[in-house]
Design a protein around this motif. Sequence first.
Motif, PDB file in Angstrom:
ATOM      1  N   THR A  28       0.826  -1.209   0.000  1.00  0.00           N
ATOM      2  CA  THR A  28       0.000   0.000   0.000  1.00  0.00           C
ATOM      3  C   THR A  28       0.860   1.258   0.000  1.00  0.00           C
ATOM      4  O   THR A  28       0.546   2.240  -0.663  1.00  0.00           O
ATOM      5  N   GLY A  29       1.949   1.234   0.764  1.00  0.00           N
ATOM      6  CA  GLY A  29       2.816   2.398   0.842  1.00  0.00           C
ATOM      7  C   GLY A  29       4.015   2.135   1.723  1.00  0.00           C
ATOM      8  O   GLY A  29       4.255   0.998   2.138  1.00  0.00           O
ATOM      9  N   THR A  30       4.776   3.184   1.995  1.00  0.00           N
ATOM     10  CA  THR A  30       5.930   3.073   2.882  1.00  0.00           C
ATOM     11  C   THR A  30       5.798   4.111   3.993  1.00  0.00           C
ATOM     12  O   THR A  30       5.135   5.139   3.832  1.00  0.00           O
ATOM     13  N   TRP A  31       6.454   3.829   5.111  1.00  0.00           N
ATOM     14  CA  TRP A  31       6.420   4.693   6.279  1.00  0.00           C
ATOM     15  C   TRP A  31       7.818   4.719   6.868  1.00  0.00           C
ATOM     16  O   TRP A  31       8.418   3.667   7.081  1.00  0.00           O
ATOM     17  N   ASN A  32       8.354   5.913   7.104  1.00  0.00           N
ATOM     18  CA  ASN A  32       9.677   6.039   7.705  1.00  0.00           C
ATOM     19  C   ASN A  32       9.516   6.370   9.178  1.00  0.00           C
ATOM     20  O   ASN A  32       8.866   7.347   9.537  1.00  0.00           O
ATOM     21  N   HIS A  33      10.083   5.529  10.022  1.00  0.00           N
ATOM     22  CA  HIS A  33      10.033   5.744  11.463  1.00  0.00           C
ATOM     23  C   HIS A  33      11.430   5.602  12.033  1.00  0.00           C
ATOM     24  O   HIS A  33      12.052   4.549  11.907  1.00  0.00           O
ATOM     25  N   ASP A  34      11.939   6.666  12.620  1.00  0.00           N
ATOM     26  CA  ASP A  34      13.283   6.680  13.201  1.00  0.00           C
ATOM     27  C   ASP A  34      14.353   6.218  12.213  1.00  0.00           C
ATOM     28  O   ASP A  34      15.260   5.461  12.565  1.00  0.00           O
ATOM     29  N   GLY A  35      14.217   6.631  10.962  1.00  0.00           N
ATOM     30  CA  GLY A  35      15.211   6.307   9.948  1.00  0.00           C
ATOM     31  C   GLY A  35      15.065   4.933   9.320  1.00  0.00           C
ATOM     32  O   GLY A  35      15.869   4.545   8.486  1.00  0.00           O
ATOM     33  N   VAL A  36      14.042   4.186   9.718  1.00  0.00           N
ATOM     34  CA  VAL A  36      13.801   2.856   9.145  1.00  0.00           C
ATOM     35  C   VAL A  36      12.589   2.947   8.223  1.00  0.00           C
ATOM     36  O   VAL A  36      11.530   3.443   8.624  1.00  0.00           O
ATOM     37  N   ASN A  37      12.749   2.478   6.990  1.00  0.00           N
ATOM     38  CA  ASN A  37      11.633   2.461   6.047  1.00  0.00           C
ATOM     39  C   ASN A  37      10.860   1.159   6.180  1.00  0.00           C
ATOM     40  O   ASN A  37      11.434   0.076   6.082  1.00  0.00           O
ATOM     41  N   TRP A  38       9.566   1.282   6.436  1.00  0.00           N
ATOM     42  CA  TRP A  38       8.666   0.136   6.559  1.00  0.00           C
ATOM     43  C   TRP A  38       7.722   0.121   5.363  1.00  0.00           C
ATOM     44  O   TRP A  38       7.209   1.163   4.957  1.00  0.00           O
ATOM     45  N   LYS A  39       7.476  -1.048   4.793  1.00  0.00           N
ATOM     46  CA  LYS A  39       6.432  -1.214   3.787  1.00  0.00           C
ATOM     47  C   LYS A  39       5.184  -1.653   4.547  1.00  0.00           C
ATOM     48  O   LYS A  39       5.279  -2.384   5.527  1.00  0.00           O
ATOM     49  N   TYR A  40       4.029  -1.195   4.094  1.00  0.00           N
ATOM     50  CA  TYR A  40       2.818  -1.617   4.789  1.00  0.00           C
ATOM     51  C   TYR A  40       1.700  -1.986   3.819  1.00  0.00           C
ATOM     52  O   TYR A  40       1.667  -1.547   2.677  1.00  0.00           O
TER      53      TYR A  40
END
Length: 89
Positions: A28-40
């Motif tokens: 669906t998209g990506t999310w950056n949290h504390d410098g880590v890219n997450w796919k969701y």
Amino acid sequence: QTGWDALTLYMWGDVNNLNGGWPGMSVTGTWNHDGVNWKYFDMGAANSGLNENLIFSNNGSSQLGDFNYTIDHDVYLHITTSGVEEIQP
């Protein structure tokens, strides 16, 4: 962390093909949290409470074993070519 070209998610369980036929939905998209890219993948609020088996694949070719999940909370997964592991956020 699979190195796959196209991570997809197929679901079966309480509702088969919940997110479409094989190989399922794309990220669906990506999310950056504390410098880590997450796919969701967004499962949709209307699907809350359903118990589904998740199958991650490289757009239908290489695939991993089922990961059982009840859609009632955000789940964080570490996905590699050898398996799926739930991790704490």
